[in-house]
Design an enzyme around this catalytic site. Structure first.
Site, PDB file in Angstrom:
ATOM      1  N   THR A 137     -10.577  38.749  18.987  1.00 50.36           N
ATOM      2  CA  THR A 137     -11.146  37.894  17.946  1.00 50.36           C
ATOM      3  C   THR A 137     -10.065  37.245  17.088  1.00 50.36           C
ATOM      4  O   THR A 137      -8.957  37.778  16.950  1.00 50.36           O
ATOM      5  CB  THR A 137     -12.074  38.747  17.047  1.00 50.36           C
ATOM      6  N   ASP A 138     -10.429  36.121  16.470  1.00 49.15           N
ATOM      7  CA  ASP A 138      -9.505  35.472  15.522  1.00 49.15           C
ATOM      8  C   ASP A 138      -9.350  36.292  14.237  1.00 49.15           C
ATOM      9  O   ASP A 138      -8.415  36.076  13.464  1.00 49.15           O
ATOM     10  CB  ASP A 138      -9.974  34.052  15.196  1.00 49.15           C
ATOM     11  N   GLU A 139     -10.273  37.248  14.017  1.00 49.44           N
ATOM     12  CA  GLU A 139     -10.247  37.981  12.738  1.00 49.44           C
ATOM     13  C   GLU A 139      -9.011  38.853  12.584  1.00 49.44           C
ATOM     14  O   GLU A 139      -8.689  39.279  11.471  1.00 49.44           O
ATOM     15  CB  GLU A 139     -11.513  38.840  12.592  1.00 49.44           C
ATOM     16  N   TYR A 163     -13.473  46.497  11.156  1.00 47.10           N
ATOM     17  CA  TYR A 163     -13.697  45.878  12.469  1.00 47.10           C
ATOM     18  C   TYR A 163     -12.428  45.177  12.954  1.00 47.10           C
ATOM     19  O   TYR A 163     -11.934  45.438  14.054  1.00 47.10           O
ATOM     20  CB  TYR A 163     -14.861  44.877  12.394  1.00 47.10           C
ATOM     21  N   LYS A 167      -9.896  45.993  16.147  1.00 45.34           N
ATOM     22  CA  LYS A 167      -9.598  45.031  17.222  1.00 45.34           C
ATOM     23  C   LYS A 167      -8.090  44.778  17.284  1.00 45.34           C
ATOM     24  O   LYS A 167      -7.514  44.649  18.371  1.00 45.34           O
ATOM     25  CB  LYS A 167     -10.361  43.718  16.992  1.00 45.34           C
TER      26      LYS A 167
HETATM   27  P1  NAD Z   1     -22.124  42.827  20.896  1.00 45.95           P
HETATM   28  O1  NAD Z   1     -22.086  43.779  19.753  1.00 45.95           O
HETATM   29  O2  NAD Z   1     -23.229  41.862  21.013  1.00 45.95           O
HETATM   30  O3  NAD Z   1     -22.079  43.641  22.279  1.00 45.95           O
HETATM   31  C1  NAD Z   1     -21.234  44.736  22.478  1.00 45.95           C
HETATM   32  C2  NAD Z   1     -21.642  45.416  23.773  1.00 45.95           C
HETATM   33  O4  NAD Z   1     -20.760  46.536  23.990  1.00 45.95           O
HETATM   34  C3  NAD Z   1     -23.056  45.974  23.758  1.00 45.95           C
HETATM   35  O5  NAD Z   1     -23.691  45.723  24.992  1.00 45.95           O
HETATM   36  C4  NAD Z   1     -22.853  47.471  23.570  1.00 45.95           C
HETATM   37  O6  NAD Z   1     -23.889  48.273  24.117  1.00 45.95           O
HETATM   38  C5  NAD Z   1     -21.545  47.663  24.303  1.00 45.95           C
HETATM   39  N1  NAD Z   1     -20.815  48.859  23.847  1.00 45.95           N
HETATM   40  C6  NAD Z   1     -20.564  49.228  22.569  1.00 45.95           C
HETATM   41  N2  NAD Z   1     -19.896  50.391  22.555  1.00 45.95           N
HETATM   42  C7  NAD Z   1     -19.687  50.743  23.836  1.00 45.95           C
HETATM   43  C8  NAD Z   1     -19.040  51.837  24.467  1.00 45.95           C
HETATM   44  N3  NAD Z   1     -18.462  52.807  23.749  1.00 45.95           N
HETATM   45  N4  NAD Z   1     -19.021  51.885  25.814  1.00 45.95           N
HETATM   46  C9  NAD Z   1     -19.606  50.914  26.556  1.00 45.95           C
HETATM   47  N5  NAD Z   1     -20.242  49.868  26.007  1.00 45.95           N
HETATM   48  C10 NAD Z   1     -20.286  49.775  24.669  1.00 45.95           C
HETATM   49  O7  NAD Z   1     -20.717  42.096  20.847  1.00 45.95           O
HETATM   50  P2  NAD Z   1     -20.339  40.589  21.210  1.00 45.95           P
HETATM   51  O8  NAD Z   1     -20.574  39.736  20.032  1.00 45.95           O
HETATM   52  O9  NAD Z   1     -20.944  40.251  22.505  1.00 45.95           O
HETATM   53  O10 NAD Z   1     -18.751  40.731  21.360  1.00 45.95           O
HETATM   54  C11 NAD Z   1     -18.184  41.043  22.616  1.00 45.95           C
HETATM   55  C12 NAD Z   1     -16.669  41.102  22.456  1.00 45.95           C
HETATM   56  O11 NAD Z   1     -16.189  39.844  22.004  1.00 45.95           O
HETATM   57  C13 NAD Z   1     -16.207  42.120  21.411  1.00 45.95           C
HETATM   58  O12 NAD Z   1     -15.043  42.742  21.904  1.00 45.95           O
HETATM   59  C14 NAD Z   1     -15.896  41.288  20.182  1.00 45.95           C
HETATM   60  O13 NAD Z   1     -14.894  41.891  19.412  1.00 45.95           O
HETATM   61  C15 NAD Z   1     -15.416  40.005  20.822  1.00 45.95           C
HETATM   62  N6  NAD Z   1     -15.616  38.775  20.027  1.00 45.95           N
HETATM   63  C16 NAD Z   1     -16.844  38.465  19.533  1.00 45.95           C
HETATM   64  C17 NAD Z   1     -17.026  37.263  18.862  1.00 45.95           C
HETATM   65  C18 NAD Z   1     -18.367  36.856  18.321  1.00 45.95           C
HETATM   66  O14 NAD Z   1     -18.470  35.828  17.643  1.00 45.95           O
HETATM   67  N7  NAD Z   1     -19.445  37.587  18.599  1.00 45.95           N
HETATM   68  C19 NAD Z   1     -15.947  36.392  18.656  1.00 45.95           C
HETATM   69  C20 NAD Z   1     -14.690  36.762  19.173  1.00 45.95           C
HETATM   70  C21 NAD Z   1     -14.545  37.950  19.866  1.00 45.95           C
HETATM   71  O1  TDX Z   2     -26.426  37.518   6.204  1.00 44.85           O
HETATM   72  C1  TDX Z   2     -25.311  36.970   6.283  1.00 44.85           C
HETATM   73  N1  TDX Z   2     -24.915  36.092   5.315  1.00 44.85           N
HETATM   74  C2  TDX Z   2     -23.710  35.479   5.318  1.00 44.85           C
HETATM   75  O2  TDX Z   2     -23.393  34.685   4.417  1.00 44.85           O
HETATM   76  C3  TDX Z   2     -24.401  37.245   7.353  1.00 44.85           C
HETATM   77  C4  TDX Z   2     -24.775  38.225   8.448  1.00 44.85           C
HETATM   78  C5  TDX Z   2     -23.181  36.613   7.352  1.00 44.85           C
HETATM   79  N2  TDX Z   2     -22.838  35.756   6.348  1.00 44.85           N
HETATM   80  C6  TDX Z   2     -21.528  35.101   6.392  1.00 44.85           C
HETATM   81  C7  TDX Z   2     -20.342  36.013   6.595  1.00 44.85           C
HETATM   82  C8  TDX Z   2     -19.379  35.141   7.373  1.00 44.85           C
HETATM   83  O3  TDX Z   2     -18.643  34.326   6.477  1.00 44.85           O
HETATM   84  O4  TDX Z   2     -21.546  34.245   7.540  1.00 44.85           O
HETATM   85  C9  TDX Z   2     -20.281  34.251   8.218  1.00 44.85           C
HETATM   86  C10 TDX Z   2     -20.479  34.748   9.637  1.00 44.85           C
HETATM   87  O5  TDX Z   2     -20.842  36.112   9.555  1.00 44.85           O
HETATM   88  P1  TDX Z   2     -21.099  36.995  10.866  1.00 44.85           P
HETATM   89  O6  TDX Z   2     -22.119  36.341  11.716  1.00 44.85           O
HETATM   90  O7  TDX Z   2     -21.312  38.400  10.438  1.00 44.85           O
HETATM   91  O8  TDX Z   2     -19.717  36.812  11.645  1.00 44.85           O
HETATM   92  P2  TDX Z   2     -18.200  37.150  11.236  1.00 44.85           P
HETATM   93  O9  TDX Z   2     -18.128  38.160  10.168  1.00 44.85           O
HETATM   94  O10 TDX Z   2     -17.512  35.831  10.997  1.00 44.85           O
HETATM   95  O11 TDX Z   2     -17.677  37.796  12.616  1.00 44.85           O
HETATM   96  C11 TDX Z   2     -18.078  37.227  13.876  1.00 44.85           C
HETATM   97  O12 TDX Z   2     -17.071  36.415  14.413  1.00 44.85           O
HETATM   98  C12 TDX Z   2     -15.896  37.046  14.881  1.00 44.85           C
HETATM   99  C13 TDX Z   2     -18.441  38.329  14.874  1.00 44.85           C
HETATM  100  O13 TDX Z   2     -19.448  39.160  14.336  1.00 44.85           O
HETATM  101  C14 TDX Z   2     -17.232  39.129  15.264  1.00 44.85           C
HETATM  102  O14 TDX Z   2     -17.582  40.080  16.263  1.00 44.85           O
HETATM  103  C15 TDX Z   2     -16.205  38.176  15.828  1.00 44.85           C
HETATM  104  O15 TDX Z   2     -15.035  38.864  16.148  1.00 44.85           O
END
Ligand code: NAD
Ligand code: TDX
Length: 371
Positions: A137-139, A163, A167
């Site tokens: 992630t960019d975070e 989180y 990561k």
């Molecule tokens: P998500 O939370 O939707 O899904 C995570 C999945 O991992 C689920 O299916 C869960 O059951 C599985 N999981 C959790 N713990 C586990 C374990 N111990 N063993 C096996 N499986 C397990 O997450 P996502 O949003 O799909 O993110 C996927 C990946 O991408 C993550 O590594 C996250 O850090 C990264 N990422 C997410 C975003 C975003 O915007 N969602 C952005 C950048 C990077």
């Molecule tokens: O109820 C809300 N109100 C609100 O203002 C929620 C859930 C979020 N927010 C804000 C927080 C953030 O500035 O919106 C923005 C996006 O929030 P999230 O959807 O929780 O995402 P973020 O915290 O940016 O992280 C996401 O992007 C990077 C993913 O959850 C991570 O897994 C990924 O790595």
């Protein structure tokens, strides 16, 4: 490894991005074999793969990435040559309330997988054509001021939440296994994804579902935090490019070149949802509590709430390395991506009701009891 048939282990393939990736991969590489390893936490949902599981070439394993012997066995016996590692605890707010599971899954789980890959690919098989791809992630880079340039692969790590710290730790372990043991790794650090199968605790799906129920749209702080949004299939395409042609040992930043502050994003989302109600009168019957059902505006539901502790102000990604080296260009612009995301949630009401209530566990028990 570009044209050869691959055998992939996809961890977290039942979650949001993982499930999109599995669908993407089946479509673009139909002869490859996929093994999905997923612990089915609250965020993982076997329904997300239901349409694919009856087909040849996809096997689902219910298991934990922390379980190193299980990972070793799968890599050895299924002759895996590629790991696409998505599994993680992914929600920042949950990491603030309970960080321990984030350390267990994101740090120890990633390390278990790395150890399993090293053992089978390097020590046992001396297999050169392998790849461990880590999805991050960019975070990990922390927070930007409004006038600072976007994160590059050389930006220093400065994670601010449990989180992002977990990561960051996993990214460092992946890097170390390349330099120390010669494991063929790549990493992508991606910006905020959105699209189908997104669990409705994250900003965009939460706002859609709340607006449909006429519930408040909770905006943290002043709503001016900025995120860089990328439609999930564009992220999948970026990972495909890195798996096909990326250089082992390299990290690629992936972004949508689409910075929006939260209020602007929510405003656009609300307008597009209201527009859907104007075009489709059936929605007024299905979602009677939505403001748009009675001529109101979804945006009137916006409610400012207490800020998230340690809330990063701005993320922005400089994708020039993956663009120049591998030709990555996001294809889906924000308005099109949000429209299709809204359409998906409107068409999949049963899905979001089930995942939010936990009822999908009953569905899984009914459908998979015999397997
Ligand atoms: P998500 O939370 O939707 O899904 C995570 C999945 O991992 C689920 O299916 C869960 O059951 C599985 N999981 C959790 N713990 C586990 C374990 N111990 N063993 C096996 N499986 C397990 O997450 P996502 O949003 O799909 O993110 C996927 C990946 O991408 C993550 O590594 C996250 O850090 C990264 N990422 C997410 C975003 C975003 O915007 N969602 C952005 C950048 C990077
Ligand atoms: O109820 C809300 N109100 C609100 O203002 C929620 C859930 C979020 N927010 C804000 C927080 C953030 O500035 O919106 C923005 C996006 O929030 P999230 O959807 O929780 O995402 P973020 O915290 O940016 O992280 C996401 O992007 C990077 C993913 O959850 C991570 O897994 C990924 O790595």
């Amino acid at each position: 490894m570009k044209s050869q048939r691959r055998r992939l282990l996809v961890t977290g393939g039942a979650g949001f991005i993982g499930a999109n990736f599995v669908h993407y991969w089946r479509h673009h590489h139909p002869t490859d074999e996929l093994v999905v390893l997923d612990a089915l936490t609250y965020a993982g949902n076997r329904m997300n793969l239901a349409d694919l599981e009856s087909a040849q070439g996809l096997e689902f394993i219910h298991g934990d990435i922390v379980d190193q012997p299980l990972a070793e066995r799968l890599i050895r016996e299924r002759e895996i040559d590629t790991v696409a590692h998505f599994a993680a605890e992914s929600h920042v707010d949950r990491s603030i309330v309970g960080p321990d599971q984030f350390i267990t899954t994101n740090v120890l789980g990633t390390h278990s997988l790395l150890k399993a890959c090293r053992k089978v690919w390097i020590e046992e098989k001396k297999q050169h054509g392998h790849r461990f791809h880590h999805i991050s992630t960019d975070e990990v880079y922390g927070s930007l001021e409004p006038d600072q340039p976007a994160f590059t692969e050389d930006s220093p790590y400065a994670p601010n939440s449990p989180y992002s710290a977990s990561k960051a730790a996993s990214d460092h372990l992946v890097r170390a296994y390349f330099h120390t043991y010669g494991l063929q790794v790549t990493t992508t650090n991606c910006s905020n994804n959105y699209g189908p199968y997104h669990f409705p605790e994250k900003l965009i799906p939460l706002m859609i579902v709340n607006a449909l129920h006429g519930k408040p749209l909770p905006v943290y702080g002043d709503g001016r935090n900025v995120r860089d949004w990328l439609y999930v299939t564009d992220h999948c395409a970026a990972i495909d490019l890195v798996l096909s042609a990326g250089t082992p040992g390299t990290t690629y930043n992936v972004g949508g070149d689409c910075e929006r502050d939260n209020l602007t994003l929510i405003g656009l989302l609300c307008d597009l949802l209201d527009d859907a109600f104007v075009r489709r009168r059936d929605l007024c019957r299905r979602f009677r509590d939505a403001p748009a059902a009675c001529g109101g505006k979804s945006a009137d539901l916006i409610a400012f709430v207490k800020d998230r502790p340690g809330h990063d102000r701005r993320y922005a990604i400089d994708s020039s390395l993956i663009r120049d080296e591998l030709g990555f260009v996001p294809k889906v612009d924000l308005e099109r991506g949000l429209r299709s995301t809204i359409e998906w949630y409107l068409a999949n009401e049963a899905w979001w009701r089930a995942v939010m209530s936990g009822a999908y566990r009953d569905w899984v028990a009914r459908n998979y009891a015999a397997r």
